[in-house]
Motif scaffolding. Structure first.
Motif, PDB file in Angstrom:
ATOM      1  N   ALA A 137      36.211  43.157  27.033  1.00 40.51           N
ATOM      2  CA  ALA A 137      36.319  42.024  27.969  1.00 40.51           C
ATOM      3  C   ALA A 137      34.924  41.845  28.553  1.00 40.51           C
ATOM      4  N   ARG A 138      34.317  40.674  28.288  1.00 43.44           N
ATOM      5  CA  ARG A 138      32.946  40.480  28.802  1.00 43.44           C
ATOM      6  C   ARG A 138      32.952  40.459  30.321  1.00 43.44           C
ATOM      7  N   ALA A 139      34.029  39.946  30.910  1.00 45.32           N
ATOM      8  CA  ALA A 139      34.180  39.963  32.368  1.00 45.32           C
ATOM      9  C   ALA A 139      35.649  40.217  32.675  1.00 45.32           C
ATOM     10  N   VAL A 140      35.921  40.806  33.842  1.00 47.26           N
ATOM     11  CA  VAL A 140      37.308  41.023  34.263  1.00 47.26           C
ATOM     12  C   VAL A 140      37.492  40.464  35.665  1.00 47.26           C
ATOM     13  N   GLY A 141      38.713  40.031  35.918  1.00 49.67           N
ATOM     14  CA  GLY A 141      39.003  39.430  37.209  1.00 49.67           C
ATOM     15  C   GLY A 141      40.485  39.484  37.500  1.00 49.67           C
ATOM     16  N   VAL A 142      40.903  38.635  38.417  1.00 49.20           N
ATOM     17  CA  VAL A 142      42.281  38.676  38.900  1.00 49.20           C
ATOM     18  C   VAL A 142      42.821  37.257  39.021  1.00 49.20           C
ATOM     19  N   SER A 143      44.126  37.184  39.215  1.00 41.97           N
ATOM     20  CA  SER A 143      44.772  35.893  39.430  1.00 41.97           C
ATOM     21  C   SER A 143      45.836  36.090  40.507  1.00 41.97           C
ATOM     22  N   ASN A 144      45.973  35.101  41.343  1.00 44.82           N
ATOM     23  CA  ASN A 144      46.985  35.138  42.410  1.00 44.82           C
ATOM     24  C   ASN A 144      46.746  36.266  43.403  1.00 44.82           C
ATOM     25  N   PHE A 145      45.490  36.666  43.576  1.00 42.39           N
ATOM     26  CA  PHE A 145      45.161  37.687  44.574  1.00 42.39           C
ATOM     27  C   PHE A 145      44.800  37.000  45.890  1.00 42.39           C
ATOM     28  N   GLU A 146      45.386  37.515  46.989  1.00 40.46           N
ATOM     29  CA  GLU A 146      45.035  37.047  48.323  1.00 40.46           C
ATOM     30  C   GLU A 146      44.012  38.002  48.917  1.00 40.46           C
ATOM     31  N   GLN A 147      43.564  37.710  50.135  1.00 42.19           N
ATOM     32  CA  GLN A 147      42.480  38.519  50.718  1.00 42.19           C
ATOM     33  C   GLN A 147      42.839  40.004  50.753  1.00 42.19           C
ATOM     34  N   LYS A 148      44.100  40.309  51.131  1.00 39.60           N
ATOM     35  CA  LYS A 148      44.488  41.728  51.264  1.00 39.60           C
ATOM     36  C   LYS A 148      44.419  42.439  49.909  1.00 39.60           C
ATOM     37  N   HIS A 149      44.789  41.729  48.849  1.00 39.47           N
ATOM     38  CA  HIS A 149      44.754  42.350  47.521  1.00 39.47           C
ATOM     39  C   HIS A 149      43.310  42.551  47.064  1.00 39.47           C
ATOM     40  N   LEU A 150      42.469  41.563  47.342  1.00 41.87           N
ATOM     41  CA  LEU A 150      41.055  41.677  46.947  1.00 41.87           C
ATOM     42  C   LEU A 150      40.406  42.843  47.695  1.00 41.87           C
ATOM     43  N   ARG A 151      40.680  42.920  49.004  1.00 46.81           N
ATOM     44  CA  ARG A 151      40.088  44.014  49.795  1.00 46.81           C
ATOM     45  C   ARG A 151      40.512  45.364  49.229  1.00 46.81           C
ATOM     46  N   ALA A 152      41.789  45.493  48.865  1.00 49.09           N
ATOM     47  CA  ALA A 152      42.304  46.794  48.398  1.00 49.09           C
ATOM     48  C   ALA A 152      41.586  47.247  47.118  1.00 49.09           C
ATOM     49  N   ILE A 153      41.410  46.348  46.156  1.00 45.28           N
ATOM     50  CA  ILE A 153      40.776  46.802  44.901  1.00 45.28           C
ATOM     51  C   ILE A 153      39.281  47.041  45.091  1.00 45.28           C
ATOM     52  N   ILE A 154      38.661  46.242  45.948  1.00 46.96           N
ATOM     53  CA  ILE A 154      37.211  46.416  46.153  1.00 46.96           C
ATOM     54  C   ILE A 154      36.955  47.678  46.975  1.00 46.96           C
ATOM     55  N   ASP A 155      37.768  47.920  48.007  1.00 49.52           N
ATOM     56  CA  ASP A 155      37.591  49.131  48.822  1.00 49.52           C
ATOM     57  C   ASP A 155      37.759  50.377  47.960  1.00 49.52           C
ATOM     58  N   ALA A 156      38.725  50.341  47.025  1.00 50.78           N
ATOM     59  CA  ALA A 156      39.025  51.542  46.236  1.00 50.78           C
ATOM     60  C   ALA A 156      37.999  51.794  45.138  1.00 50.78           C
ATOM     61  N   THR A 157      37.442  50.737  44.575  1.00 49.66           N
ATOM     62  CA  THR A 157      36.591  50.927  43.388  1.00 49.66           C
ATOM     63  C   THR A 157      35.139  50.503  43.609  1.00 49.66           C
ATOM     64  N   GLY A 158      34.890  49.716  44.644  1.00 46.48           N
ATOM     65  CA  GLY A 158      33.537  49.186  44.861  1.00 46.48           C
ATOM     66  C   GLY A 158      33.174  48.083  43.882  1.00 46.48           C
ATOM     67  N   VAL A 159      34.137  47.670  43.041  1.00 42.84           N
ATOM     68  CA  VAL A 159      33.824  46.644  42.040  1.00 42.84           C
ATOM     69  C   VAL A 159      34.624  45.374  42.346  1.00 42.84           C
ATOM     70  N   LYS A 160      33.878  44.273  42.463  1.00 49.18           N
ATOM     71  CA  LYS A 160      34.523  42.986  42.750  1.00 49.18           C
ATOM     72  C   LYS A 160      34.956  42.312  41.449  1.00 49.18           C
ATOM     73  N   PRO A 161      36.089  41.624  41.481  1.00 47.08           N
ATOM     74  CA  PRO A 161      36.452  40.828  40.295  1.00 47.08           C
ATOM     75  C   PRO A 161      35.447  39.689  40.117  1.00 47.08           C
ATOM     76  N   ALA A 162      35.218  39.309  38.852  1.00 44.00           N
ATOM     77  CA  ALA A 162      34.292  38.207  38.577  1.00 44.00           C
ATOM     78  C   ALA A 162      34.876  36.890  39.048  1.00 44.00           C
ATOM     79  N   LEU A 163      36.217  36.777  38.970  1.00 47.07           N
ATOM     80  CA  LEU A 163      36.863  35.482  39.224  1.00 47.07           C
ATOM     81  C   LEU A 163      38.273  35.714  39.747  1.00 47.07           C
ATOM     82  N   ASN A 164      38.740  34.820  40.599  1.00 49.80           N
ATOM     83  CA  ASN A 164      40.112  34.830  41.105  1.00 49.80           C
ATOM     84  C   ASN A 164      40.732  33.479  40.775  1.00 49.80           C
TER      85      ASN A 164
END
Ligand SMILES: NC(=O)c1ccc[n+]([C@@H]2O[C@H](COP(=O)([O-])OP(=O)(O)OC[C@H]3O[C@@H](n4cnc5c(N)ncnc54)[C@H](OP(=O)(O)O)[C@@H]3O)[C@@H](O)[C@H]2O)c1
Length: 279
Positions: A137-164
């Motif tokens: 996957a050249r880039a990975v991201g998420v769909s249907n994520f709200e702020q709380k979901h984005l915060r949870a994955i970024i806080d845990a991994t330090g990696v932001k999705p490319a796209l929502n």
């Protein structure tokens, strides 16, 4: 083959470029998916959005292969289906997606829905990062994520999705979530950008279309583009497919943008992320 639509490219975190205008395939049956993707590629789209959930990845893959375009000329997005979040299932499902699409790698792979109550979507996100690390996957991201979901994955991994990829159209402008994505450097894509067709008779939108001598769908697509959003309208009719891409030779004025912005009423056409869970 006609020349490509001169869609602007948007740079996602990590440097991968995504064509701002793409083509949707939800609810397209097998034969519709094949013929509409062929029509879209003929009309110049170079970005196709599919998902395991749509059941048409093999048809989309065949249409892209039969188009004769080189693999690197078409940006392909697919999504991890809801029952396959568990890491081993996600690995199997992703391998099947690549096989069905007849590609070695997709350009963008998304978690389709967070399903925060019934899945460990942070673990799913870690598995998605494996797919990027191994180049499938050249880039990975998420769909249907709200702020709380984005915060949870970024806080845990330090990696932001490319796209929502979220539901956005004039009746659901999603200003706060788009601003949140933008502050984090996450590109936002609009799904159901035409409100599944329901907005096409709105009197404000039809009057702006009359002022410009354009279709109502073209006016709505311009509104997404001028907001800086990736937009992926779907149609199975070749003339609509071509017309929806003919949006790069006119602009909405500030006043027309403001009139469309005033239509926001927080009205969804699809499901809320809080209501999509495993049974
Ligand atoms: N990530 C997610 O959870 C999610 C959810 C939903 C959708 N999506 C993606 O976003 C894409 C777009 O969303 P969508 O398909 O739900 O809805 P949409 O693109 O907002 O609207 C599609 C509908 O509008 C009609 N239409 C399109 N262009 C038209 C035109 N010029 N004039 C009149 N009618 C027109 C289509 O009819 P015809 O086909 O009959 O022309 C179809 O009924 C999907 O296909 C899918 O790839 C993602």
């Amino acid at each position: 083959m006609s020349s490509a639509v001169p869609s602007p490219l948007i740079e996602m975190a990590g440097g991968v470029l995504i064509p701002q205008l793409g083509f949707g395939t939800y609810k397209a049956t097998s034969s519709e998916a094949y013929s509409s993707v062929r029509a879209a590629l003929d009309a110049g789209y170079r970005h196709i959005d599919t998902a395991e959930m749509y059941g048409n990845e093999p048809d989309v893959g065949r249409a892209i292969a039969d188009s004769g375009l080189a693999r690197d000329e078409v940006f392909i997005t697919s999504k991890l289906n809801n029952p396959f979040h568990e890491p081993a299932a996600a690995r199997r499902s992703f391998a099947q997606t690549l096989e069905d699409l007849q590609v070695e790698a997709v350009d963008l792979f998304l978690i389709h829905w967070p399903m925060a109550k019934t899945t460990d979507y942070v673990a799913t996100w870690r598995t998605m990062l494996e797919f990027q690390a191994d180049g499938r996957a050249r880039a990975v991201g998420v769909s249907n994520f709200e702020q709380k979901h984005l915060r949870a994955i970024i806080d845990a991994t330090g990696v932001k999705p490319a796209l929502n990829q979220i539901e956005i159209h004039p009746y659901l402008a999603q200003r706060e979530l788009v601003d949140f994505d933008t502050e984090l450097g996450i590109v936002t894509a609009s799904w159901s950008p035409l409100g599944r067709g329901a907005l096409l008779t709105d009197p404000v939108l039809t009057s702006i279309a009359d002022e410009l001598g354009r279709s109502t769908a073209q006016v709505i697509i311009r509104w997404h583009l001028q907001r800086g959003l990736v937009v992926i309208p779907k149609s199975v009719h070749p003339e609509r497919i071509a017309s929806n891409a003919d949006v790069f030779d006119f602009e909405l004025s500030d006043d027309q943008m403001a009139r469309i912005n005033s239509l926001d009423r927080g009205q969804r056409t699809g499901s809320s992320p809080d209501n999509v869970e495993l049974a």
